[in-house]
Design a protein around this motif. Structure first.
Motif, PDB file in Angstrom:
ATOM      1  N   GLN A 105     170.155  15.053  82.522  1.00  0.00           N
ATOM      2  CA  GLN A 105     169.632  13.713  82.744  1.00  0.00           C
ATOM      3  C   GLN A 105     168.576  13.851  83.839  1.00  0.00           C
ATOM      4  OE1 GLN A 105     170.666  10.709  81.232  1.00  0.00           O
ATOM      5  NE2 GLN A 105     171.808  12.045  79.880  1.00  0.00           N
ATOM      6  N   ARG A 115     166.508   6.392  84.645  1.00  0.00           N
ATOM      7  CA  ARG A 115     166.610   7.559  83.769  1.00  0.00           C
ATOM      8  C   ARG A 115     165.337   7.658  82.954  1.00  0.00           C
ATOM      9  NH1 ARG A 115     171.093   8.316  79.194  1.00  0.00           N
ATOM     10  NH2 ARG A 115     170.287   6.240  78.813  1.00  0.00           N
ATOM     11  N   GLU A 118     166.411  12.749  78.819  1.00  0.00           N
ATOM     12  CA  GLU A 118     167.696  13.407  78.610  1.00  0.00           C
ATOM     13  C   GLU A 118     167.450  14.577  77.667  1.00  0.00           C
ATOM     14  OE1 GLU A 118     170.033  10.133  77.121  1.00  0.00           O
ATOM     15  OE2 GLU A 118     169.421  10.513  75.062  1.00  0.00           O
TER      16      GLU A 118
END
Length: 145
Positions: A105, A115, A118
Protein backbone atom coordinates in the motif's frame (compact mmCIF):
# COMPACT_ATOMS: atom_id res chain seq x y z
CA UNK A 1 -3.15 -10.67 10.17
CA UNK A 2 -5.03 -8.08 8.20
CA UNK A 3 -6.73 -7.54 4.87
CA UNK A 4 -5.50 -5.10 2.27
CA UNK A 5 -7.36 -3.26 -0.49
CA UNK A 6 -10.32 -4.55 -2.46
CA UNK A 7 -8.26 -5.85 -5.39
CA UNK A 8 -5.74 -7.60 -3.20
CA UNK A 9 -8.38 -8.84 -0.77
CA UNK A 10 -9.89 -10.91 -3.56
CA UNK A 11 -6.56 -12.68 -4.06
CA UNK A 12 -5.39 -13.03 -0.45
CA UNK A 13 -7.62 -12.52 2.56
CA UNK A 14 -4.99 -12.93 5.30
CA UNK A 15 -1.89 -10.79 5.09
CA UNK A 16 0.73 -9.91 7.68
CA UNK A 17 2.09 -6.36 7.85
CA UNK A 18 5.87 -6.82 8.08
CA UNK A 19 7.39 -3.49 7.14
CA UNK A 20 6.59 0.20 6.81
CA UNK A 21 8.93 2.86 5.46
CA UNK A 22 8.66 6.51 4.51
CA UNK A 23 10.46 8.26 1.67
CA UNK A 24 10.30 11.48 -0.29
CA UNK A 25 9.12 11.74 -3.86
CA UNK A 26 12.13 13.05 -5.79
CA UNK A 27 11.90 15.63 -8.57
CA UNK A 28 13.38 13.06 -10.96
CA UNK A 29 10.56 10.59 -10.16
CA UNK A 30 8.16 12.73 -12.18
CA UNK A 31 7.59 12.50 -15.90
CA UNK A 32 6.76 15.14 -18.50
CA UNK A 33 3.14 15.19 -17.31
CA UNK A 34 4.17 16.44 -13.85
CA UNK A 35 3.36 13.34 -11.83
CA UNK A 36 5.33 10.32 -10.67
CA UNK A 37 5.93 7.99 -13.61
CA UNK A 38 4.13 4.64 -13.27
CA UNK A 39 7.40 2.68 -13.32
CA UNK A 40 8.64 4.50 -10.21
CA UNK A 41 5.89 2.99 -8.05
CA UNK A 42 7.60 -0.37 -8.60
CA UNK A 43 10.84 1.18 -7.30
CA UNK A 44 9.03 2.34 -4.16
CA UNK A 45 7.78 -1.22 -3.59
CA UNK A 46 11.26 -2.59 -4.31
CA UNK A 47 12.81 -0.22 -1.77
CA UNK A 48 10.44 -1.44 0.95
CA UNK A 49 11.06 -5.08 0.02
CA UNK A 50 14.87 -4.70 0.07
CA UNK A 51 14.84 -2.78 3.37
CA UNK A 52 12.61 -5.47 4.89
CA UNK A 53 14.88 -8.30 3.69
CA UNK A 54 17.99 -6.42 4.84
CA UNK A 55 16.52 -6.35 8.35
CA UNK A 56 17.01 -10.12 8.67
CA UNK A 57 19.28 -11.18 5.77
CA UNK A 58 22.69 -10.03 4.53
CA UNK A 59 21.39 -8.95 1.13
CA UNK A 60 24.76 -7.52 0.05
CA UNK A 61 26.72 -10.77 0.38
CA UNK A 62 27.34 -13.01 -2.59
CA UNK A 63 25.29 -16.18 -2.43
CA UNK A 64 24.17 -18.97 -4.73
CA UNK A 65 20.55 -18.47 -3.66
CA UNK A 66 18.36 -15.44 -3.41
CA UNK A 67 15.05 -13.77 -4.21
CA UNK A 68 13.76 -13.20 -7.73
CA UNK A 69 10.48 -11.57 -8.70
CA UNK A 70 8.42 -13.58 -11.14
CA UNK A 71 5.62 -11.04 -11.47
CA UNK A 72 4.60 -7.63 -10.21
CA UNK A 73 1.51 -5.48 -10.60
CA UNK A 74 0.29 -2.11 -9.41
CA UNK A 75 -3.07 -0.35 -9.32
CA UNK A 76 -2.68 3.41 -9.51
CA UNK A 77 -5.36 5.12 -7.44
CA UNK A 78 -4.12 8.72 -7.07
CA UNK A 79 -1.18 10.55 -8.61
CA UNK A 80 1.93 11.48 -6.66
CA UNK A 81 4.19 14.43 -7.35
CA UNK A 82 7.18 16.26 -5.93
CA UNK A 83 7.54 17.15 -3.03
CA UNK A 84 5.13 14.52 -1.63
CA UNK A 85 6.23 12.34 1.25
CA UNK A 86 5.04 8.75 0.99
CA UNK A 87 4.62 5.74 3.23
CA UNK A 88 4.93 2.23 1.84
CA UNK A 89 3.39 -0.61 3.81
CA UNK A 90 4.50 -4.13 2.92
CA UNK A 91 2.48 -7.24 3.71
CA UNK A 92 3.25 -10.92 3.15
CA UNK A 93 0.96 -13.88 2.55
CA UNK A 94 1.48 -17.48 3.68
CA UNK A 95 4.60 -18.96 2.07
CA UNK A 96 4.94 -21.95 -0.19
CA UNK A 97 8.03 -24.17 -0.40
CA UNK A 98 10.06 -21.69 -2.41
CA UNK A 99 7.88 -18.60 -2.85
CA UNK A 100 5.61 -16.07 -1.21
CA UNK A 101 3.44 -13.16 -2.26
CA UNK A 102 4.10 -9.60 -1.16
CA UNK A 103 1.47 -6.86 -1.12
CA UNK A 104 1.95 -3.11 -0.87
CA UNK A 105 0.00 0.00 0.00
CA UNK A 106 1.49 3.37 -0.97
CA UNK A 107 0.16 6.42 0.85
CA UNK A 108 0.70 10.16 0.40
CA UNK A 109 1.37 11.68 3.80
CA UNK A 110 0.12 15.12 4.76
CA UNK A 111 -2.91 16.61 6.45
CA UNK A 112 -4.71 13.45 5.38
CA UNK A 113 -3.11 10.07 4.68
CA UNK A 114 -4.28 9.16 1.17
CA UNK A 115 -3.85 5.75 -0.43
CA UNK A 116 -2.38 6.34 -3.88
CA UNK A 117 -1.46 2.84 -5.06
CA UNK A 118 -1.66 -0.82 -4.18
CA UNK A 119 0.47 -3.55 -5.65
CA UNK A 120 1.84 -7.01 -5.30
CA UNK A 121 4.77 -9.14 -6.36
CA UNK A 122 5.56 -12.84 -6.14
CA UNK A 123 9.02 -13.63 -4.77
CA UNK A 124 10.66 -16.97 -5.60
CA UNK A 125 13.83 -18.15 -3.91
CA UNK A 126 16.20 -19.34 -6.64
CA UNK A 127 19.42 -21.34 -6.81
CA UNK A 128 21.31 -19.14 -9.26
CA UNK A 129 23.76 -21.88 -10.27
CA UNK A 130 21.12 -24.48 -11.11
CA UNK A 131 18.60 -21.83 -12.23
CA UNK A 132 15.85 -23.59 -10.27
CA UNK A 133 13.68 -22.69 -7.34
CA UNK A 134 15.11 -23.44 -3.90
CA UNK A 135 13.46 -23.83 -0.49
CA UNK A 136 12.93 -20.59 1.40
CA UNK A 137 15.68 -20.09 3.99
CA UNK A 138 14.80 -20.34 7.68
CA UNK A 139 15.41 -16.60 8.15
CA UNK A 140 12.67 -15.89 5.60
CA UNK A 141 10.27 -18.51 7.01
CA UNK A 142 10.68 -17.01 10.47
CA UNK A 143 9.07 -13.77 9.21
CA UNK A 144 5.77 -15.58 8.72
CA UNK A 145 5.51 -16.73 12.34
Amino acid sequence: MTTVGNTQQNQQSELKLVYTCCMPVRWGDMDAFGHVNNTVYFRYMEQARIEWMASFLDVASASNTGPVLINAQCNFLRSLKYPDQIEVQMFIAAPGRSSFNTHYQIYRLGAEKTRCAEGQAKVVWVDTVQEKSAPLPEAVLAQFR
